[in-house]
Motif scaffolding. Structure first.
Motif, PDB file in Angstrom:
ATOM      1  N   ARG A 168      -4.245  -0.396   9.470  1.00  0.00           N
ATOM      2  CA  ARG A 168      -3.038  -0.018   7.661  1.00  0.00           C
ATOM      3  C   ARG A 168      -3.644   2.269   7.201  1.00  0.00           C
ATOM      4  NH1 ARG A 168      -5.640  -2.935   4.864  1.00  0.00           N
ATOM      5  NH2 ARG A 168      -4.676  -4.796   4.279  1.00  0.00           N
ATOM      6  N   HIS A 169      -4.865   2.400   7.497  1.00  0.00           N
ATOM      7  CA  HIS A 169      -4.973   3.505   7.199  1.00  0.00           C
ATOM      8  C   HIS A 169      -4.296   4.153   8.478  1.00  0.00           C
ATOM      9  CE1 HIS A 169      -7.585   7.504   5.389  1.00  0.00           C
ATOM     10  NE2 HIS A 169      -7.778   7.456   6.953  1.00  0.00           N
ATOM     11  N   THR A 170      -4.271   4.112   9.596  1.00  0.00           N
ATOM     12  CA  THR A 170      -3.579   4.898  10.501  1.00  0.00           C
ATOM     13  C   THR A 170      -2.319   4.947  10.243  1.00  0.00           C
ATOM     14  OG1 THR A 170      -5.628   4.358  12.092  1.00  0.00           O
ATOM     15  CG2 THR A 170      -3.447   5.288  13.258  1.00  0.00           C
ATOM     16  N   ASP A 224      -8.357  -3.009   8.333  1.00  0.00           N
ATOM     17  CA  ASP A 224      -8.346  -1.675   7.248  1.00  0.00           C
ATOM     18  C   ASP A 224      -8.333  -0.343   7.740  1.00  0.00           C
ATOM     19  OD1 ASP A 224      -8.601  -3.860   5.118  1.00  0.00           O
ATOM     20  OD2 ASP A 224     -10.851  -3.130   5.112  1.00  0.00           O
ATOM     21  N   THR A 225      -8.219   0.258   9.065  1.00  0.00           N
ATOM     22  CA  THR A 225      -8.497   0.837  10.220  1.00  0.00           C
ATOM     23  C   THR A 225      -6.847   1.158  10.455  1.00  0.00           C
ATOM     24  OG1 THR A 225     -10.364   0.925  10.652  1.00  0.00           O
ATOM     25  CG2 THR A 225      -9.214   1.706  11.561  1.00  0.00           C
ATOM     26  N   THR A 237      -0.618   4.938   7.776  1.00  0.00           N
ATOM     27  CA  THR A 237       0.193   5.513   6.432  1.00  0.00           C
ATOM     28  C   THR A 237      -0.483   6.541   6.062  1.00  0.00           C
ATOM     29  OG1 THR A 237      -1.608   3.592   5.196  1.00  0.00           O
ATOM     30  CG2 THR A 237       0.456   2.796   5.621  1.00  0.00           C
ATOM     31  N   THR A 238      -1.495   6.789   6.600  1.00  0.00           N
ATOM     32  CA  THR A 238      -2.164   7.961   6.432  1.00  0.00           C
ATOM     33  C   THR A 238      -1.256   9.762   6.832  1.00  0.00           C
ATOM     34  OG1 THR A 238      -4.103   6.630   6.384  1.00  0.00           O
ATOM     35  CG2 THR A 238      -4.155   9.359   5.963  1.00  0.00           C
ATOM     36  N   ASN A 239      -1.182  10.635   5.530  1.00  0.00           N
ATOM     37  CA  ASN A 239      -0.058  11.484   5.996  1.00  0.00           C
ATOM     38  C   ASN A 239       0.687  11.144   6.773  1.00  0.00           C
ATOM     39  OD1 ASN A 239      -2.801  13.095   5.303  1.00  0.00           O
ATOM     40  ND2 ASN A 239      -4.077  12.952   7.695  1.00  0.00           N
ATOM     41  N   ARG A 286       2.913   5.527  15.965  1.00  0.00           N
ATOM     42  CA  ARG A 286       1.291   6.039  15.726  1.00  0.00           C
ATOM     43  C   ARG A 286       1.006   4.572  16.435  1.00  0.00           C
ATOM     44  NH1 ARG A 286       0.149   8.033  10.233  1.00  0.00           N
ATOM     45  NH2 ARG A 286       0.710  10.448   9.876  1.00  0.00           N
ATOM     46  N   HIS A 314       0.766  -1.115   0.373  1.00  0.00           N
ATOM     47  CA  HIS A 314       0.393  -0.034  -0.078  1.00  0.00           C
ATOM     48  C   HIS A 314       0.962   1.509   0.040  1.00  0.00           C
ATOM     49  CE1 HIS A 314      -3.693  -2.707   1.171  1.00  0.00           C
ATOM     50  NE2 HIS A 314      -3.041  -3.073   1.630  1.00  0.00           N
ATOM     51  N   ALA A 315       2.503   1.218   0.711  1.00  0.00           N
ATOM     52  CA  ALA A 315       3.071   2.668   0.344  1.00  0.00           C
ATOM     53  C   ALA A 315       4.058   1.632   0.896  1.00  0.00           C
ATOM     54  CB  ALA A 315       3.147   3.249   2.415  1.00  0.00           C
TER      55      ALA A 315
END
Length: 361
Positions: A280-282, A277-278, A284-286, A301, A248-249
């Motif tokens: 993973r989003h936390t 999914d939550t 890799t985001t921003n 994080r 994903h990143a």
């Protein structure tokens, strides 16, 4: 936002007293306690020197005594080239900050001696600085005229030296017209003793550090969260989630050892019913560009953004409303008036009337 913000610097700006200018430079002055050099504004803001010359003057001034400051020595110490260093030294020499002279040693070797002066204009007026220290002692002789009236009073008491000792031993009211009590009056030194406290009043306020020094100990970082029980199922899902982050990143490519160390942190999230999914989003985001240390970033994080555990069914149940007992209505047996009472009977007026009749009888 590509520009990184210095939070410590922004925090120090909020602590500055008074209104800040709308534009231009804002100084945050922190007093140095070690490894510092005093540089005067006559050098830092010299209109005839280039910025390069001022920079080399500050660097030469910060070097200890006996350090080689020739062109080749400075070129080996600093990234500037020899031509730029030579031009800067010529500027300093032209304005009197630097002087280079060849001297012969006792062994016959000729060397170049470099002398640097941080304020060459002060060499032209060496006596001006010596005059102010002589001014304070001159103010002290002003107190000498005060005891001068003493000799004028003594001649008046001189014709009567013998008869006066006798009344002085008997009583003290008689020597009042005599000038003997006068000497304490001109010796009024208390005002001079009271002057120093006034001078000490406008003392400079103590220095208050706005930011902690760089060498101050930092608080320990919080540990990586861990689940109550690391089951094989949680370990399998956590390992797969961390290994799949690079799909994903790409910047979140973790080594196998780092994945094993971060598995308890992801398991703690899964134990608190966080969806993969939550998570993973936390993670890799921003994220900053680039992520130089993905392991430290993911660990931070997982630790800081750990969600609280989900409340149970009993926690979400609203509290039962408190029901206050309601006193029912009753019909008075005497006047048929309605009133509240736990049991049938008479109202208050009827009870008072019966009690009054019985008392009168």
């Amino acid at each position: 936002m590509d520009t990184s913000q210095n939070t410590a610097l922004l925090r120090a700006l909020t602590e500055l007293p008074g209104p800040l200018p709308a534009r231009g430079v804002i100084h945050i002055a922190i007093r140095h306690t070690d490894r510092f050099t005093v540089v005067g504004n006559d050098l830092a803001q010299h209109p005839g020197l280039s910025t390069t010359a001022v920079g080399f003057a500050v660097r030469i001034q910060s070097l200890p005594q006996g350090t080689e400051v020739g062109i080749k020595a400075l070129a080996a110490r600093f990234p500037e080239g020899e031509k730029l260093i030579a031009a800067a030294l010529r500027e300093l020499e032209a304005h009197g900050y630097l002087q280079r002279a060849r001297t012969r040693l006792p062994n016959g070797r000729i060397v170049t001696r470099t002398v640097f002066c941080n304020q060459p204009t002060a060499l032209l007026r060496p006596r001006a600085a010596a005059a102010p220290p002589q001014l304070p002692p001159v103010a002290r002789p002003i107190t000498t005229p005060a005891p001068a009236p003493e000799p004028t009073v003594k001649p008046e008491a001189s014709p009567e030296p013998d008869p006066q000792p006798e009344p002085q031993s008997q009583s003290q009211p008689t020597p009042d017209p005599v000038a003997t009590p006068d000497p304490p009056a001109p010796r009024a030194a208390p005002p001079q003793a009271a002057a120093p406290p006034q001078d000490r009043a406008p003392a400079a306020p103590p220095f208050v550090r706005l930011m902690p020094p760089p060498t101050a100990p930092k608080p320990p970082r919080p540990p990586l969260p861990r689940p109550r029980e690391l089951t094989p199922e949680l370990e399998r899902i956590s390992t797969a989630l961390l290994s799949d982050l690079r799909h994903h990143a790409p910047q979140f490519t973790l080594s196998e050892e780092h994945v094993r160390e971060l598995v308890p942190g992801v398991a703690a999230w899964l134990e608190r019913d966080a969806h993969p999914d939550t998570i993973r989003h936390t993670l890799t985001t921003n994220a900053p560009e680039p992520v130089n240390y993905p392991y430290q970033f993911v660990k931070h994080r997982l630790t800081v953004l750990l969600p609280p555990p989900l409340p149970g069914a009993h926690d979400l149940t609203p509290p039962a409303a408190r029901r206050n007992p309601v006193t029912p209505f009753q019909t008075c047996d005497g006047c048929e008036r309605a009133f509240r009472a736990p049991a049938p009977g008479h109202c208050r007026d009827c009870r008072n009337e019966v009690a009054y009749t019985q008392a009168a009888a």
